[in-house]
Design an enzyme around this catalytic site. Structure first.
Site, PDB file in Angstrom:
ATOM      1  CG  ASN A   1      -1.803   1.107   1.456  1.00  0.00           C
ATOM      2  OD1 ASN A   1      -1.495   2.196   1.012  1.00  0.00           O
ATOM      3  ND2 ASN A   1      -2.890   0.917   2.177  1.00  0.00           N
TER       4      ASN A   1
ATOM      5  CE1 TYR B   1       6.124 -10.632   2.974  1.00  0.00           C
ATOM      6  CE2 TYR B   1       3.908 -11.547   2.868  1.00  0.00           C
ATOM      7  CZ  TYR B   1       4.818 -10.662   3.425  1.00  0.00           C
ATOM      8  OH  TYR B   1       4.425  -9.810   4.423  1.00  0.00           O
TER       9      TYR B   1
ATOM     10  CG  ASP C   1       6.893  -4.239   9.964  1.00  0.00           C
ATOM     11  OD1 ASP C   1       6.248  -3.218   9.644  1.00  0.00           O
ATOM     12  OD2 ASP C   1       7.097  -5.179   9.177  1.00  0.00           O
TER      13      ASP C   1
ATOM     14  CD  GLU D   1      13.269  -3.525   3.714  1.00  0.00           C
ATOM     15  OE1 GLU D   1      14.074  -4.488   3.623  1.00  0.00           O
ATOM     16  OE2 GLU D   1      12.137  -3.639   4.227  1.00  0.00           O
TER      17      GLU D   1
HETATM   18  C1  DGY Z   1       6.847  -7.914   6.336  1.00  0.00           C
HETATM   19  O1  DGY Z   1       6.415  -8.950   5.873  1.00  0.00           O
HETATM   20  O2  DGY Z   1       7.895  -7.821   6.959  1.00  0.00           O
HETATM   21  C2  DGY Z   1       6.134  -6.674   6.078  1.00  0.00           C
HETATM   22  O3  DGY Z   1       6.732  -5.580   6.697  1.00  0.00           O
HETATM   23  C3  DGY Z   1       4.700  -6.749   6.458  1.00  0.00           C
HETATM   24  O4  DGY Z   1       4.107  -5.740   5.746  1.00  0.00           O
END
Ligand code: DGY
Length: 432
Positions: free
Chosen positions: A33, A80, A162, A394
């Site tokens: 997003n 993922y 996070d 990142e």
């Molecule tokens: C992750 O998977 O680490 C992401 O930050 C979740 O959006």
């Protein structure tokens, strides 16, 4: 410079999946997003139509209630976790069941202000406006049902930060006894010491399990979710988004009067409520834990986002600025994501120390708009220097400047193209 520009454009082209941009392959192979909104600004520097497409593809997957999910799983990619089979959201193109910082309205305004083709932009904005409004409306309705002016998050992933130290105590209280065993995949791509710990990940998954088990039903979640926080970051971003939404509505004579009135109402309510996040004793803005009824006493990059929301009185702004200046003695590159003298500071671990280009871009705006141009320039220059030295990572180590996390990262490339590159001394001289 030309080389770096070319590499930045190539990074976006490589991460383009046809109308949406993945943050980086392997680690994050879908559409995220807030990443998408920042990427639009990068695209706009060489392909304006493609920039608008980024918003269109994101908003095509807005839920009927207005929420824009944090991930859209456009295609099956096994690298993922947690993927659609964990979220179990019954849509043709599945999504996650939570959201992310609502930067969209602000980035649409920025895009409008920078693009050359204003006619095309206006057409796109007219289509987007009801959707932008309905996302912000969702936040106020579902995440502030008592109309107090502060919205809450139900998962650390919603904050975008996070594993910020802000969430430590609240995460420790999340029950994990019934956690279904799982296998994380992020550490297949990035060193474990640059990512959240296993203990944190267990809690992330326990909350996902709770949300899914309650079918993402807002009434139940509001009453029972084990993690409910008024994040100072999200609240600042949402207030700014409402201000920018109102600007767009007025600029394009938005015909829905009630929506315009409502947006004005949110803004006044939020401006008043923001005061509750200021801690007079510690002279800082803190997030608020609704479950314990206590402020969360951690200072990190989000502490400065109220400047970006335009909600800080000059005296308080001076205090925040002094704090940033103190940090320049501790680290070589601004803005570390956690106070560098906090005992929990870790220069390489995700949101517990590293510098993030997108957060820098928001703090830069806040500093510049409150009359602290010298410090704003320093934040921009540090971002540009990090990227020039290490590449499109990142995030970055605020002490050594090393690149960390995922490489070839779309939002970092975008922040280079759309913003940071202009603050390198060579270029500034040329422009003057
Ligand atoms: C992750 O998977 O680490 C992401 O930050 C979740 O959006």
């Amino acid at each position: 410079m030309a080389d770096i520009d070319e590499q930045a454009r190539q990074t976006l082209l490589d991460n383009d999946r046809g109308g949406y941009t993945i943050p980086t392959s392997g680690l994050y192979p879908f559409q995220w997003n807030w990443d998408s909104c920042f990427c639009a600004l990068g695209w706009a520097t060489f392909d304006e139509k493609r920039a608008w497409a980024e918003f269109e593809s994101l908003y095509l997957h807005q839920w009927l209630d207005g929420m824009v999910p944090h991930i859209i799983f456009h295609e099956h990619v096994p690298t993922y976790f947690p993927g659609p089979e964990i979220w179990q959201v019954p849509l043709n193109i599945p999504t996650s069941g939570i959201t992310q910082p609502p930067v969209a309205a602000s980035k649409v305004r920025e895009l409008y202000e920078t693009v050359k083709d204003k006619e095309y932009a206006e057409k796109k904005i007219r289509q987007l406006l009801p959707k932008l409004y309905s996302f912000n409306h969702w936040f106020h309705l579902q995440r502030d049902p008592n109309n107090e002016g502060l919205v809450s998050i139900y998962h650390p992933w919603e904050s975008g930060r996070d594993n910020s130290a802000d969430w430590d105590a609240a995460l420790n209280r999340v029950p994990v006894e019934d956690l279904v065993p799982y296998q994380r995949r992020d550490t297949n791509h990035v060193d474990a010491d640059q990512r959240p710990t296993t203990l944190e990940y267990d809690r992330y998954m326990a909350i996902v399990q709770f949300l899914r088990g309650n079918l993402y039903d807002h009434h139940t979640l509001h009453e029972r979710v084990p993690f409910r926080i008024a994040d100072v970051g999200i609240n600042a971003i949402l207030l700014r988004a409402n201000l920018d939404l109102l600007w767009l509505m007025e600029k394009f004579d938005y015909e829905d009067d009630q929506a315009v009135r409502e947006t004005r109402g949110w803004i006044s309510l939020q401006e008043e409520a923001f005061d509750k996040l200021w801690d007079e004793e510690d002279q800082a803005y803190y997030s608020y834990d609704y479950i314990t009824g206590e402020p969360i006493r951690a200072i990190g990059s989000a502490t400065f986002l109220p400047l970006y929301a335009g909600v800080v009185a000059p005296k308080r702004a001076e205090i925040l600025v002094r704090r940033i200046e103190e940090w320049t003695d501790e680290v070589n590159y601004l803005m570390p994501s956690l106070n560098p003298v906090d005992s929990r500071f870790e220069a390489k671990r995700y949101w517990r120390g590293p510098v993030w280009a997108v957060v820098n871009s928001l703090i830069f705006k806040g500093l510049e708009e409150t009359g602290h141009g010298h410090l704003a320039d320093r934040v921009a220059l540090d971002t540009a220097s990090l990227i020039k030295k290490s590449g499109f990572w990142e995030y970055f180590d605020p002490v050594t400047g090393d690149g960390l996390g995922g490489d070839c990262f779309s939002w970092t490339a975008s922040m280079w193209l759309a913003w940071a590159r202009h603050y390198l001394p060579d270029l500034k001289k040329k422009q003057a």
